[in-house]
Enzyme design. Structure first.
Site, PDB file in Angstrom:
ATOM      1  N   ARG B  28       3.124 -12.070  -0.385  1.00  0.00           N
ATOM      2  CA  ARG B  28       2.293 -10.892   0.029  1.00  0.00           C
ATOM      3  C   ARG B  28       4.185 -10.065   0.838  1.00  0.00           C
ATOM      4  NH1 ARG B  28      -2.355  -9.414   2.608  1.00  0.00           N
ATOM      5  NH2 ARG B  28      -2.784 -10.773   0.861  1.00  0.00           N
ATOM      6  N   ARG B  32       2.347  -3.225   3.629  1.00  0.00           N
ATOM      7  CA  ARG B  32       1.791  -2.768   4.675  1.00  0.00           C
ATOM      8  C   ARG B  32       3.042  -2.759   5.847  1.00  0.00           C
ATOM      9  NH1 ARG B  32      -3.550  -1.018   6.315  1.00  0.00           N
ATOM     10  NH2 ARG B  32      -4.020  -2.908   5.280  1.00  0.00           N
ATOM     11  N   ARG B  41       4.228   4.127  -0.043  1.00  0.00           N
ATOM     12  CA  ARG B  41       3.322   4.036   0.339  1.00  0.00           C
ATOM     13  C   ARG B  41       3.077   5.940   0.314  1.00  0.00           C
ATOM     14  NH1 ARG B  41      -1.056   4.040  -1.705  1.00  0.00           N
ATOM     15  NH2 ARG B  41      -2.380   1.851  -1.122  1.00  0.00           N
ATOM     16  N   ASP B  77      -0.580  -6.820  -8.476  1.00  0.00           N
ATOM     17  CA  ASP B  77      -1.796  -6.823  -8.526  1.00  0.00           C
ATOM     18  C   ASP B  77      -2.659  -8.121  -9.416  1.00  0.00           C
ATOM     19  OD1 ASP B  77      -3.440  -6.478  -5.467  1.00  0.00           O
ATOM     20  OD2 ASP B  77      -4.912  -6.590  -7.873  1.00  0.00           O
ATOM     21  N   TYR B 152     -14.022 -10.634  -8.464  1.00  0.00           N
ATOM     22  CA  TYR B 152     -13.998 -10.032  -8.402  1.00  0.00           C
ATOM     23  C   TYR B 152     -14.983  -9.089  -9.120  1.00  0.00           C
ATOM     24  CZ  TYR B 152      -9.853 -10.245  -5.083  1.00  0.00           C
ATOM     25  OH  TYR B 152      -9.557 -10.684  -3.897  1.00  0.00           O
TER      26      TYR B 152
END
Lengths: 344, 344
Positions: B28, B32, B41, B77, B152
């Site tokens: 990652r 962010r 973003r 993702d 998920y």
């Protein structure tokens, strides 16, 4: 004490004494999987149950009567002793405990009060006294461990990674130690109060400490746990230490002055014994197995029991708590099976 | 290819060849914590970035240029290949991917389509081609592993316990195998497409598989992983397998036809080598350490490097992804330190 003869199998296993069969209880054995509990929760909030000794004793007793387990565990939350020291907690359904005033500084740590449980948590003592009159199995008291409590206090609620907590630990060792000291005092005072009130064993829940590496555990957490278990040892009451995903910490845990290590399904009991651990062991069924077909569950439990029963000092439990989708019937059948299979 | 000489240190380490210094990249590494990413973003949603090759390449390249790492990883993702097979995913800020149509039955599994990535995910191929023209470090492609994807799909979103997923696995072995087969096909087809497009290594993310015990992993998951890595092996491209909290699974992982095992901080590299694992190893700094003071971080990283560099086949990485509170400056300094400290 109840009308039946007192069943001390659980206490004997804690002390590595011979037992007529393997004692069993389940973490979070009082909870949303029980229709009766869900009914009670329609009338009372979590904290209302906790603060009403009659209702709290009823909720604590329910799984003992329903499942036939060999120990009761006080119905409370690990957040219970934090409110009296000045932590503002909301229990948010589906999220867990949320903290309105998270810890960010030494001032935040110093703002936390000492705990005087007789004054601030009288309902806990009353519930325990009531339960000792009603129960014919031992009553386990419990508290959260400082690392796990601090994770809520620092993150502000449940977390998956504990970055803020560990970041605080690494970056602010002085504040961290002050927080550990404060929470160790809370844990010890709260547990001594439970023991004075009648708790016959105590379990310290360090649910999230498995997120910490072994070296960091040794440096930042083990001294605090040594302090806690040393203080409890004077009572002569059996102590249990629980965490999930803690296989990498068990060598260190083995050096703590605690009686029972509660392990999860990521390590087998044979592997624990192969580490040279002679303490009593509690565990270690994956609670997800409660959703498995009976034959599969039975085979898995048989394998666990065969390992656990190789030497004295074994208590059957899950590796983590019962969850809402589990069924009362499965837990009843499981308890009966464990008793029958291990009966001497 | 970029103007600079191509830096193949990472690929050499994957293949256990001699390297001039320890290669490093961060899971990652685009995210962010970067002010530039946060700016992008503001203009585009996650999926808009992913589906726009120019922007997606920019986001992928940014940490390479900013941090000086030795590999880029495609910005996407693990949910990306699931949308084309009929899974309805919403990326919910602060929660993660939420599934509108969770898997409950064999019919739900059978309803999932096959994947034809050239048709349904043309932007992925275009992004990779663009990056191969722009980058002077290897580009890592990636996909989620079937267990983690299924968690998920079955839970309906992120989970802490995976009870529904494991319950499905135990209670519905036929449906479970159908789901594993379907997701293995998706993973293989998607990764082969990335490799055809130019990816020079691939990492399979099984982030949550550490929640499964070793016996269950062997029975319910390992055959699927063998199938996936066997299919990828024919390409000659290095493969990496990642999970968190998987120390108890590493003996099984060692038997899979995969090149690199990515481990976390719950086991040391010395301990991994003591298990007899000769594969390349990637890891294993606790990402929380990115919040530690520099001296503490440096000491921890030095200890990791001293273990990692004992034999060929070592790649520095975190044990899990970079998180929003990390700083660009710390990662820059860390990368530089690793290169300097390990330079031959």
């Amino acid at each position: 004490m109840g009308q039946n003869a007192f069943n001390d199998t659980f206490l004997k296993a804690c002390r590595k004494e011979a037992v007529p069969y393997t004692p069993v209880w389940y973490m979070r054995q009082a909870g949303r999987y029980q229709p009766e509990y869900r009914e009670i929760r329609k009338k009372y909030s979590f904290f209302e149950i906790n603060e009403n000794p009659e209702v709290c004793a009823e909720v604590t007793r329910l799984p003992v009567e329903q499942l036939g387990v060999d120990a009761a565990i006080l119905f409370a939350d690990i957040m219970t002793p934090l409110q009296p020291i000045g932590v503002e907690v909301d229990m948010v359904s589906g999220k867990g405990p949320m903290i309105r005033n998270p810890i960010r500084s030494l001032a935040d740590v110093e703002r936390l009060h000492s705990i005087h449980p007789e004054q601030s948590l009288p309902f806990i003592g009353e519930t325990i006294q009531l339960l000792r009159e009603q129960l014919s199995v031992p009553l386990i008291g419990f508290a959260g461990a400082p690392f796990t409590l601090s994770s809520y206090l620092i993150e502000g609620g449940p977390s998956k990674d504990y970055h803020k907590t560990k970041g605080f630990m690494y970056a602010r060792p002085k504040e961290w130690q002050a927080l550990m000291d404060k929470l160790a005092d809370v844990t010890v005072e709260y547990l001594l109060y439970q023991i004075r009130s009648g708790a016959q064993a105590v379990q310290v829940f360090d649910s999230w400490v498995g997120s910490v590496g072994a070296e960091d555990y040794e440096q930042y957490i083990a001294p605090t746990m040594t302090k806690i278990f040393t203080a409890l040892k004077q009572t002569g009451i059996p102590t249990i230490y629980f965490g999930s995903g803690t296989a990498h910490l068990l060598n260190i845990w083995n050096g703590l002055p605690v009686d029972v290590l509660s392990i999860d399904w990521r390590i087998s009991i044979d592997e624990v014994r192969a580490l040279g651990i002679e303490k009593s062991v509690q565990g270690n069924l994956d609670p997800s197995m409660l959703l498995a077909p009976w034959e599969l569950l039975k085979n898995k439990v048989t394998a666990i029991l065969d390992q656990g029963c190789k030497q004295p000092g074994y208590i059957f439990n899950l590796g983590h708590g019962v969850f809402p989708e589990a069924s009362v019937e499965t837990l009843q059948r499981l308890t009966q099976f464990i008793h029958d299979y291990t009966k001497k």
